[in-house]
Design a protein around this motif. Structure first.
Motif, PDB file in Angstrom:
ATOM      1  N   THR B 150      58.108  44.885  37.935  1.00 40.98           N
ATOM      2  CA  THR B 150      56.725  44.663  37.509  1.00 40.98           C
ATOM      3  C   THR B 150      56.530  43.162  37.370  1.00 40.98           C
ATOM      4  O   THR B 150      57.449  42.447  36.978  1.00 40.98           O
ATOM      5  CB  THR B 150      56.386  45.421  36.207  1.00 40.98           C
ATOM      6  OG1 THR B 150      54.987  45.313  35.973  1.00 40.98           O
ATOM      7  CG2 THR B 150      57.119  44.860  34.997  1.00 40.98           C
ATOM      8  N   HIS B 152      54.520  39.858  35.894  1.00 42.38           N
ATOM      9  CA  HIS B 152      53.675  39.356  34.802  1.00 42.38           C
ATOM     10  C   HIS B 152      52.933  38.099  35.266  1.00 42.38           C
ATOM     11  O   HIS B 152      53.564  37.109  35.630  1.00 42.38           O
ATOM     12  CB  HIS B 152      54.552  39.051  33.582  1.00 42.38           C
ATOM     13  CG  HIS B 152      53.886  38.181  32.559  1.00 42.38           C
ATOM     14  ND1 HIS B 152      53.007  38.668  31.622  1.00 42.38           N
ATOM     15  CD2 HIS B 152      53.955  36.846  32.335  1.00 42.38           C
ATOM     16  CE1 HIS B 152      52.572  37.667  30.863  1.00 42.38           C
ATOM     17  NE2 HIS B 152      53.131  36.551  31.279  1.00 42.38           N
ATOM     18  N   ASP B 153      51.611  38.137  35.268  1.00 40.80           N
ATOM     19  CA  ASP B 153      50.827  36.972  35.696  1.00 40.80           C
ATOM     20  C   ASP B 153      50.856  35.873  34.634  1.00 40.80           C
ATOM     21  O   ASP B 153      50.410  36.107  33.507  1.00 40.80           O
ATOM     22  CB  ASP B 153      49.353  37.376  35.892  1.00 40.80           C
ATOM     23  CG  ASP B 153      49.141  38.211  37.132  1.00 40.80           C
ATOM     24  OD1 ASP B 153      49.101  37.631  38.217  1.00 40.80           O
ATOM     25  OD2 ASP B 153      49.009  39.451  37.003  1.00 40.80           O
ATOM     26  N   TYR B 164      46.805  35.052  42.420  1.00 41.07           N
ATOM     27  CA  TYR B 164      47.297  36.371  42.058  1.00 41.07           C
ATOM     28  C   TYR B 164      48.150  36.980  43.169  1.00 41.07           C
ATOM     29  O   TYR B 164      49.062  37.749  42.926  1.00 41.07           O
ATOM     30  CB  TYR B 164      46.137  37.329  41.775  1.00 41.07           C
ATOM     31  CG  TYR B 164      45.230  36.891  40.655  1.00 41.07           C
ATOM     32  CD1 TYR B 164      45.692  36.888  39.342  1.00 41.07           C
ATOM     33  CD2 TYR B 164      43.931  36.474  40.902  1.00 41.07           C
ATOM     34  CE1 TYR B 164      44.863  36.485  38.300  1.00 41.07           C
ATOM     35  CE2 TYR B 164      43.103  36.071  39.870  1.00 41.07           C
ATOM     36  CZ  TYR B 164      43.566  36.074  38.577  1.00 41.07           C
ATOM     37  OH  TYR B 164      42.752  35.677  37.557  1.00 41.07           O
ATOM     38  N   GLU B 180      52.340  47.841  38.731  1.00 43.33           N
ATOM     39  CA  GLU B 180      51.451  46.964  37.973  1.00 43.33           C
ATOM     40  C   GLU B 180      51.306  47.467  36.543  1.00 43.33           C
ATOM     41  O   GLU B 180      51.198  48.660  36.294  1.00 43.33           O
ATOM     42  CB  GLU B 180      50.060  46.915  38.626  1.00 43.33           C
ATOM     43  CG  GLU B 180      50.029  46.255  39.990  1.00 43.33           C
ATOM     44  CD  GLU B 180      50.150  44.730  39.940  1.00 43.33           C
ATOM     45  OE1 GLU B 180      50.184  44.158  38.821  1.00 43.33           O
ATOM     46  OE2 GLU B 180      50.211  44.127  41.031  1.00 43.33           O
ATOM     47  N   SER B 184      46.683  43.434  34.222  1.00 43.07           N
ATOM     48  CA  SER B 184      47.295  42.540  35.201  1.00 43.07           C
ATOM     49  C   SER B 184      46.216  41.747  35.919  1.00 43.07           C
ATOM     50  O   SER B 184      45.022  41.978  35.719  1.00 43.07           O
ATOM     51  CB  SER B 184      48.129  43.338  36.202  1.00 43.07           C
ATOM     52  OG  SER B 184      47.279  44.057  37.057  1.00 43.07           O
ATOM     53  N   GLY B 188      45.329  40.053  32.976  1.00 37.88           N
ATOM     54  CA  GLY B 188      46.696  39.962  32.474  1.00 37.88           C
ATOM     55  C   GLY B 188      46.753  39.436  31.046  1.00 37.88           C
ATOM     56  O   GLY B 188      45.970  38.582  30.656  1.00 37.88           O
TER      57      GLY B 188
END
Ligand code: SF4
Ligand code: SF4
Lengths: 445, 264
Positions: B150, B152-153, B164, B180, B184, B188
């Motif tokens: 997964t 993480h932004d 992105y 996701e 997000s 996010g």
């Protein structure tokens, strides 16, 4: 005749009062510092059409988007019917436009428009009921935050009840109108979808009573609309106007970019350049206002920050996405904007009462917004992203922090340590700058 | 992992030899001093070396971009840093910069131009994406095949600069399953470190931001939480530890993933 006179007087005085209030708000906004946001007209127009007119940022939350859209569309389209209502009122006529257009192509447009309004009004009615229950029965978290206690909650409910009244009045007006048409009192319109159904309820009601109901509906609607207009400048609902200029003047730069203070650049350049001739800089003008860094009170913010404050819908989308608020910190970006507006209102009233230079000994920073709130911000831009009318609470937070640090030298001690490290060793931690590339040595063995 | 020694060129050494670099790797303070972030720095260098880019670092001539000072509200300290860095960068005629830290990336890209420092600045995810698109960087081996990742932004890459897709593109090349989180991209959730928070105690509340975020990330049942920022890396690593899940859930920078996949 008396009716027409009363109507014209009420109508004109409402508009006069509204204009008076708008000019006050405009004056207050212009108390802010100047920023030049005039360029990029095309992009600005596009942003305004997308975000304000097209409600594009509302779509992030589909349920309130749809409900809000019904009310928004009904509000805009009802203004068309309002034209006829106003003409009727001023000339003591009934359905004056219909009289002219009946039987022609325009007549069918008339019927279509009225029907469109009726259907949207019903949808708006339903939406309003649902909005009321989201606030008062389901009690959505974002409407229950501390800053919503008291007036802000009452304001929201008041307007929703006002909307219910408006729709009820217009339906009462149209349905009794239809009933009177069947009695042959009024000239026939084409079928009005909703009010012809409602008119069935009025079977057996006497003609006099129907006439009375029609008048109550007409006056109720008219006074409701004018009352709404007079009330707007005192309410978060002012966003229905300011959303347009406010999105037009949106920040078009990347959200991560903060302003550079040019006053600082001059000083730093002098400090860094050992050969700079201090006398080369023009002698300071003794009459010039001393340069201030950051913002302590509303007039230190830019006019755009202040317009932001008046545009806030108090929807709380910002606060519900704020990492600090989500984890129970005191910071709420919505409160930052509401405080800015409330403080600006007080400053404006002070000017009205005591003149331009009056000081009340209070300021936005300290008396409204606390240090604890400011220091909880991670500058993550979630609030800026979430705002449906492109308000920027982060800019206000940073300006207030600048005052705290640069004017008052007030910071948590750990922040001071970090700042000293940056100045002394070029890193926020206490490491020797000579060790900066040690990792590269490790790679070479 | 190979341990072939790599000599990392500095701008000063190249200049002395009458050469220049095509791209400057801006390492950043975390990447220079923080033990965890140093591993990411090394991974980036291994990739740059592997693809044969003519790169260099500033070494001891690099200094903090001033981001935390600016976000804390101290514009003086920020501009002191900025103007000194710009002097160095301009002296070497730097044109293009890659940063492995979104905070450095944002500051260099957006806040330096007005002060006289205009460069083409990219985040390492963008450079990796470009190298892959050009076929210069291939992701071989299936060590991540079928793993659940997964992403993480980082706020300063995502919302702040609208990047992105590049990180997701890079990660998707690993043949892994990218899941996701609910919050997000533009929505996010911050890791809690930005705006100089990294350097202070959190204000009073009922939860730490990094715990909230790590909880959400772990809700996707990942094998790996991928990050693109040294501060997010620290915050999420601590968040995973908070739940005592560090044995099963690893936090890696995407540069480390790509380097590992290439057995660099
Ligand atoms: S920028 Fe600050 S106020 Fe806005 S959401 Fe992030 S932490 Fe909250
Ligand atoms: S600042 Fe924007 S998102 Fe926040 S409450 Fe006001 S209108 Fe809503």
């Amino acid at each position: 005749m008396i009716g027409a006179i009363i109507f014209v007087v009420v109508f004109i005085s409402s508009f006069a009062f509204f204009t008076f209030k708008i000019l006050k708000i405009r004056r207050n906004i212009l108390l802010g510092q100047n920023v030049n946001l005039s360029g990029n007209k095309g992009e600005r127009l596009k942003t305004m059409l997308m975000v304000a007119f097209g409600q594009s940022k509302m779509t992030a939350r589909p349920v309130p988007f749809i409900l809000h859209f019904f009310i928004y569309a009904a509000f805009i389209i009802t203004q068309i019917e309002l034209i006829e209502i106003v003409i009727d009122g001023a000339t003591d006529h009934h359905r004056s436009i219909w009289h002219i257009v009946e039987g022609s192509f325009l007549g069918s447009i008339y019927t279509f428009t009225i029907n469109f309004i009726e259907i949207l009004s019903v949808l708006a009615f339903v939406a309003t009921i649902l909005f009321l229950s989201r606030r008062n029965i389901i009690r959505l978290a974002r409407f229950q935050k501390p800053e919503m206690k008291g007036w802000p909650s009452r304001d929201a409910n008041l307007i929703l009840f006002g909307e219910i009244t408006l729709v009820t009045c217009i339906m009462l007006m149209n349905s009794s109108d239809v009933a009177l048409q069947t009695m042959g009192v009024f000239q026939r319109t084409d079928t009005l979808l909703v009010s012809s159904q409602l008119a069935k309820l009025w079977e057996g009601v006497s003609m006099d009573n129907l006439m009375l109901m029609e008048r109550i509906g007409w006056w109720g609607h008219m006074l409701g609309i004018l009352g709404f207009m007079v009330y707007l400048p005192f309410s978060k609902h002012f966003h229905i106007f300011l959303a347009f200029p406010n999105t037009y003047f949106s920040n078009l730069k990347p959200k991560g970019q903060l302003t550079n203070l040019s006053a600082v650049t001059a000083e730093v350049k002098l400090m860094l350049d050992p050969n700079a001739d201090p006398y080369a800089v023009p002698a300071p003008d003794p009459n010039a206002a001393p340069v201030k860094f950051g913002a302590k009170d509303v007039h230190d913010l830019t006019w755009k920050n202040l317009m932001d404050a008046y545009s806030c819908t108090e929807c709380g989308r910002c606060t519900s996405e704020c990492p600090a608020n989500i984890t129970g910190k005191k910071l709420s970006p919505r409160k930052i904007m509401m405080d800015t507006r409330d403080r600006l209102e007080v400053v404006g009233k002070n000017i009205d009462k005591h003149g331009k230079d009056h000081k009340d000994g209070k300021s936005l920073l300290g008396d409204y917004i606390t240090e604890e709130e400011l220091w909880a911000c991670t500058s993550c831009n979630a609030c800026v992203q979430a705002c449906p009318v492109n308000i920027n609470p982060l800019e206000v937070i940073i300006e207030l922090r600048r005052d705290l640090i640069m004017e008052q030298s007030k910071a948590p001690s750990s922040i001071n340590t970090m700042l000293n490290n940056i100045q002394n060793n070029g890193a926020p931690w206490q490491f020797s700058p000579m060790d900066r590339a040690n990792w590269a040595q490790e790679m070479n063995t | 992992m190979s341990t072939t020694p790599i000599k990392v060129p500095t701008m000063a050494a190249l200049a002395a030899a009458g050469e220049t670099a095509d791209i400057l790797f801006w390492v950043g303070c975390a990447g220079s001093f923080d033990d965890r972030a140093k591993k990411v720095t090394k991974a980036v260098v291994k990739i740059l070396h592997h693809v044969g880019l003519k790169y260099a670092i500033l070494g001891t001539e690099e200094s903090c971009t001033g981001d935390p000072a600016k976000r804390a509200g101290n514009e003086f300290y920020f501009q002191m840093q900025a103007l000194q860095n710009i002097q160095v960068l301009n002296m070497y005629g730097v044109k293009k910069i890659v940063a492995a830290c979104p905070h450095c990336f944002n500051t260099l890209k957006n806040e330096y131009p007005e002060l006289g420092g205009t460069y083409e600045v990219v985040h390492h995810s963008q450079l990796l994406q470009q190298l892959m698109d050009e076929g210069k960087l291939k992701v071989a081996g299936g060590s991540f095949k079928g793993k659940k990742i997964t992403y993480h932004d980082p706020c300063y890459l995502g919302r702040a600069n609208g990047v992105y897709e590049a990180p997701r593109d890079v990660i998707s090349k690993l043949d892994a399953e990218l899941t996701e989180m609910k919050r997000s991209k533009a929505k996010g959730l911050c890791c809690g470190a930005g705006g100089a928070q990294m350097f202070k105690e959190a204000e009073k509340g009922n939860k730490e931001v990094n715990v909230e975020r790590a909880e959400e990330a772990m809700g996707t049942n990942p094998d790996i939480i991928a990050v693109g920022c040294p501060f997010c890396n620290t915050m999420l690593t601590d968040g995973v530890k908070h739940f005592e899940k560090e044995a099963t859930v690893k936090v890696y920078d995407m540069a480390e993933l790509i380097a590992q996949a290439n057995e660099l």
